[in-house]
Write an enzyme that holds these catalytic residues in place. Structure first.
Site, PDB file in Angstrom:
ATOM      1  N   LYS A  15      20.685  23.094  22.160  1.00  0.00           N
ATOM      2  CA  LYS A  15      21.966  23.094  22.853  1.00  0.00           C
ATOM      3  C   LYS A  15      22.891  22.032  22.274  1.00  0.00           C
ATOM      4  O   LYS A  15      22.464  20.899  22.024  1.00  0.00           O
ATOM      5  CB  LYS A  15      21.729  22.795  24.338  1.00  0.00           C
ATOM      6  CG  LYS A  15      22.975  22.925  25.203  1.00  0.00           C
ATOM      7  CD  LYS A  15      22.684  22.566  26.644  1.00  0.00           C
ATOM      8  CE  LYS A  15      23.779  21.672  27.200  1.00  0.00           C
ATOM      9  NZ  LYS A  15      23.450  21.119  28.519  1.00  0.00           N
ATOM     10  N   GLN A  16      24.122  22.422  22.034  1.00  0.00           N
ATOM     11  CA  GLN A  16      25.131  21.471  21.581  1.00  0.00           C
ATOM     12  C   GLN A  16      26.074  21.266  22.758  1.00  0.00           C
ATOM     13  O   GLN A  16      26.857  22.148  23.095  1.00  0.00           O
ATOM     14  CB  GLN A  16      25.860  22.046  20.362  1.00  0.00           C
ATOM     15  CG  GLN A  16      27.143  21.354  19.999  1.00  0.00           C
ATOM     16  CD  GLN A  16      26.909  20.058  19.227  1.00  0.00           C
ATOM     17  OE1 GLN A  16      26.281  20.053  18.183  1.00  0.00           O
ATOM     18  NE2 GLN A  16      27.428  18.957  19.767  1.00  0.00           N
ATOM     19  N   GLY A  17      25.948  20.151  23.447  1.00  0.00           N
ATOM     20  CA  GLY A  17      26.805  19.894  24.597  1.00  0.00           C
ATOM     21  C   GLY A  17      27.983  19.015  24.213  1.00  0.00           C
ATOM     22  O   GLY A  17      28.167  18.683  23.041  1.00  0.00           O
ATOM     23  N   ALA A  18      28.777  18.638  25.213  1.00  0.00           N
ATOM     24  CA  ALA A  18      29.946  17.802  24.965  1.00  0.00           C
ATOM     25  C   ALA A  18      29.541  16.347  24.738  1.00  0.00           C
ATOM     26  O   ALA A  18      30.229  15.590  24.057  1.00  0.00           O
ATOM     27  CB  ALA A  18      30.908  17.909  26.136  1.00  0.00           C
ATOM     28  N   GLU A  19      28.403  15.954  25.315  1.00  0.00           N
ATOM     29  CA  GLU A  19      27.963  14.560  25.237  1.00  0.00           C
ATOM     30  C   GLU A  19      26.701  14.401  24.396  1.00  0.00           C
ATOM     31  O   GLU A  19      26.433  13.327  23.886  1.00  0.00           O
ATOM     32  CB  GLU A  19      27.599  14.054  26.647  1.00  0.00           C
ATOM     33  CG  GLU A  19      28.728  14.021  27.640  1.00  0.00           C
ATOM     34  CD  GLU A  19      29.349  12.632  27.713  1.00  0.00           C
ATOM     35  OE1 GLU A  19      28.653  11.674  27.322  1.00  0.00           O
ATOM     36  OE2 GLU A  19      30.495  12.521  28.141  1.00  0.00           O
ATOM     37  N   ARG A  21      23.249  16.463  22.117  1.00  0.00           N
ATOM     38  CA  ARG A  21      22.566  17.617  21.529  1.00  0.00           C
ATOM     39  C   ARG A  21      21.130  17.598  22.012  1.00  0.00           C
ATOM     40  O   ARG A  21      20.535  16.527  22.156  1.00  0.00           O
ATOM     41  CB  ARG A  21      22.595  17.517  19.998  1.00  0.00           C
ATOM     42  CG  ARG A  21      23.926  17.886  19.382  1.00  0.00           C
ATOM     43  CD  ARG A  21      23.861  17.873  17.853  1.00  0.00           C
ATOM     44  NE  ARG A  21      23.991  16.521  17.334  1.00  0.00           N
ATOM     45  CZ  ARG A  21      25.149  15.982  16.918  1.00  0.00           C
ATOM     46  NH1 ARG A  21      26.265  16.686  16.941  1.00  0.00           N
ATOM     47  NH2 ARG A  21      25.193  14.740  16.473  1.00  0.00           N
ATOM     48  N   VAL A  22      20.597  18.786  22.284  1.00  0.00           N
ATOM     49  CA  VAL A  22      19.206  18.885  22.735  1.00  0.00           C
ATOM     50  C   VAL A  22      18.414  19.646  21.674  1.00  0.00           C
ATOM     51  O   VAL A  22      18.833  20.715  21.222  1.00  0.00           O
ATOM     52  CB  VAL A  22      19.120  19.607  24.096  1.00  0.00           C
ATOM     53  CG1 VAL A  22      17.674  19.740  24.551  1.00  0.00           C
ATOM     54  CG2 VAL A  22      19.933  18.860  25.154  1.00  0.00           C
ATOM     55  N   ASP A 139      24.657  15.055  38.541  1.00  0.00           N
ATOM     56  CA  ASP A 139      25.070  16.297  37.881  1.00  0.00           C
ATOM     57  C   ASP A 139      24.150  17.441  38.322  1.00  0.00           C
ATOM     58  O   ASP A 139      23.598  18.159  37.494  1.00  0.00           O
ATOM     59  CB  ASP A 139      25.009  16.102  36.357  1.00  0.00           C
ATOM     60  CG  ASP A 139      25.600  17.284  35.587  1.00  0.00           C
ATOM     61  OD1 ASP A 139      26.365  18.072  36.198  1.00  0.00           O
ATOM     62  OD2 ASP A 139      25.298  17.424  34.388  1.00  0.00           O
TER      63      ASP A 139
HETATM   64  N1  LIG Z   1      12.263  18.504  29.367  1.00  0.00           N
HETATM   65  C1  LIG Z   1      12.653  19.778  29.167  1.00  0.00           C
HETATM   66  N2  LIG Z   1      11.738  20.781  29.098  1.00  0.00           N
HETATM   67  C2  LIG Z   1      12.113  22.056  28.881  1.00  0.00           C
HETATM   68  N3  LIG Z   1      13.369  22.439  28.710  1.00  0.00           N
HETATM   69  C3  LIG Z   1      14.326  21.507  28.766  1.00  0.00           C
HETATM   70  C4  LIG Z   1      14.024  20.126  29.000  1.00  0.00           C
HETATM   71  N4  LIG Z   1      15.167  19.421  28.991  1.00  0.00           N
HETATM   72  C5  LIG Z   1      16.136  20.308  28.752  1.00  0.00           C
HETATM   73  N5  LIG Z   1      15.647  21.576  28.621  1.00  0.00           N
HETATM   74  C6  LIG Z   1      16.412  22.803  28.350  1.00  0.00           C
HETATM   75  O1  LIG Z   1      17.588  22.455  27.630  1.00  0.00           O
HETATM   76  C7  LIG Z   1      18.748  22.749  28.403  1.00  0.00           C
HETATM   77  C8  LIG Z   1      19.777  21.661  28.250  1.00  0.00           C
HETATM   78  O2  LIG Z   1      19.263  20.414  28.654  1.00  0.00           O
HETATM   79  P1  LIG Z   1      20.192  19.312  29.373  1.00  0.00           P
HETATM   80  O3  LIG Z   1      21.330  19.047  28.445  1.00  0.00           O
HETATM   81  O4  LIG Z   1      19.294  18.101  29.557  1.00  0.00           O
HETATM   82  O5  LIG Z   1      20.625  19.914  30.671  1.00  0.00           O
HETATM   83  C9  LIG Z   1      18.240  22.899  29.836  1.00  0.00           C
HETATM   84  O6  LIG Z   1      19.030  23.750  30.608  1.00  0.00           O
HETATM   85  C10 LIG Z   1      16.846  23.441  29.643  1.00  0.00           C
HETATM   86  O7  LIG Z   1      16.865  24.835  29.462  1.00  0.00           O
END
Ligand SMILES: Nc1ncnc2c1ncn2[C@@H]1O[C@H](COP(=O)(O)O)[C@@H](O)[C@H]1O
Lengths: 232, 175
Positions: A15-19, A21-22, A139
């Site tokens: 995921k590429q968010g505003a604040e 990256r995951v 949030d």
């Molecule tokens: N610890 C985690 N384990 C599994 N999936 C995660 C985890 N953290 C984040 N995600 C996935 O990544 C998305 C974005 O993460 P976040 O920006 O932390 O909300 C979430 O909606 C989940 O689908």
């Protein structure tokens, strides 16, 4: 380039968010999620560094505080306070409560309503527990609560994530606003679910002796929200 | 019997763990480490839950070494320091470092792929019996570990003792 950044440049971006990256990676043999907060170029660099650092610190502190109280949140493996990266447990076999609600809504199972209500009650209980520890999530959305695949053992099935905006407060007002944020997100993500959200709040109320004060504040905040939207 | 892992973030670095029981010369080993004759971290295995805990400590030590932000003087003292839930260096050595009277030792070496001599040098110095690293579970003292890391009973309901321990190791810089 720093080793951590180089490592992430080869990783799977979720995921590429505003604040932030995951990413999803393997770390030391474990499935791991990495949350990387990157610099916001429109902010003054020094201020930006301070804010980003603070968010990272808030996130890890709240996770530990929750876990200590038995509230499921991802385990932490490694934090790089230089590149603002948190390496945490990948909650495998999970989906977001958001996706699960949508799935249930589309199903034509006769127990659809029962399952939805059960889920709402579980969420209400979990949030009451979290607020009893004076953790304000900051949030709350149905995307920030994961549902572990049923039957994967460990007791409670819900896992709270994304504590980047969290802080510690005992004030009913702060907890009320936390619920208000969830209510807004909940009703806009899942249209026509007012009775379901009401169930969530009922379960929240039954789960903590301190809940009534919070719900009263929630009512006040709702009223203020309505007034503001009438003016604006 | 050695357990060797690659550090994902530092692909040219390996961490090898070697567990010894019936050790008769812990004092001498410790002295050699202090004098720099042994390049390894000598750890008291009763404070370890799992080899993963050591990997987490080693990964962080290599990271801080790379960016020049270690809290102690060497990579190996940093590994021992990282195991501790507090930021007091002397406490970390007292609890996690090997003591002269110990009869079990976990030896941890960070090396490159082709640096295998460093490992055989160490096995030569140890007067003890090497056992599989997985035997750690029979040595680890979970009551002592729970007390030191202040693990709550509720916490063990939502995760393992190992998770509780590595969480505290990861977060101790900002406690
Ligand atoms: N610890 C985690 N384990 C599994 N999936 C995660 C985890 N953290 C984040 N995600 C996935 O990544 C998305 C974005 O993460 P976040 O920006 O932390 O909300 C979430 O909606 C989940 O689908």
């Amino acid at each position: 380039m720093m080793a951590v950044s180089e490592f992430l440049s080869r990783a799977e971006l979720l995921k590429q968010g505003a604040e932030a990256r995951v990413y999803r990676v393997q770390l030391l043999g474990r499935p791991t999620i990495v949350k990387e907060r990157f610099p916001k170029l429109y902010r003054h660099p020094e201020l930006d560094k301070k804010l980003t650092h603070r968010r990272t610190v808030q996130e890890v502190r709240s996770i530990l505080r929750c876990r200590r109280a038995g509230i499921p949140a991802p385990s932490l493996y490694f934090v790089d306070y230089t590149s603002h990266c948190i390496f945490m447990e990948d909650v495998v076999n999970s989906c977001t409560v958001r996706d699960h609600i949508a799935l249930l809504q589309r199903s034509d199972s006769p127990q659809q309503l029962e399952h939805l209500e059960h889920l709402a009650e579980q969420v209400g209980r979990l949030l009451a527990q979290m607020h009893d520890e004076d953790v304000i999530h900051g949030d709350l959305t149905t995307s920030n609560i994961l549902l572990r695949a049923p039957g994967s053992g460990s007791g409670s099935e819900l896992v709270l994530i994304d504590f980047g905006l969290s802080y510690i407060s005992a004030l009913p007002e702060d907890k009320g606003v936390d619920l208000y944020v969830l209510e807004k997100a909940f009703l806009s993500t899942h249209p026509h679910t007012e009775p379901l959200f009401e169930k969530l709040l009922q379960s929240y109320t039954c789960s903590s002796p301190r809940a009534t004060a919070v719900i009263n504040k929630l009512d006040e905040v709702r009223l203020r929200g309505r007034k503001r939207s009438m003016v604006g | 019997m050695n357990l060797t892992n690659t550090l994902d973030i530092f692909p040219d670095r390996r961490v090898t763990q070697m567990l010894f029981k019936e050790v008769k010369n812990a004092a001498e080993m410790r002295q050699s480490a202090v004098e720099g004759k042994i390049q390894a971290a000598l750890i008291n295995p009763t404070m370890l839950v799992d080899p993963f805990q050591v990997l987490v400590a080693a990964n962080k030590a290599v990271h801080l070494h790379t960016i020049g932000k270690m809290k102690t003087r060497s990579l190996y003292s940093e590994i021992i320091f990282n195991l501790s839930p507090t930021n007091k260096i002397s406490d970390a050595f007292k609890r996690f470092g090997v003591s002269d009277e110990d009869d079990a030792v976990m030896v941890v070496v960070v090396h490159s792929e082709d640096e295998l001599k460093a490992l055989s040098d160490i096995t030569e110095i140890v007067d003890g019996r090497q056992v599989p690293v997985d035997d750690l579970s029979s040595l680890s003292d979970s009551a002592k570990i729970k007390k030191l890391y202040k693990v709550t009973p509720q916490e063990e309901k939502c995760g393992s003792l190992l998770d509780a321990v590595v969480c505290r190791m990861a977060i101790k810089d900002v406690l």
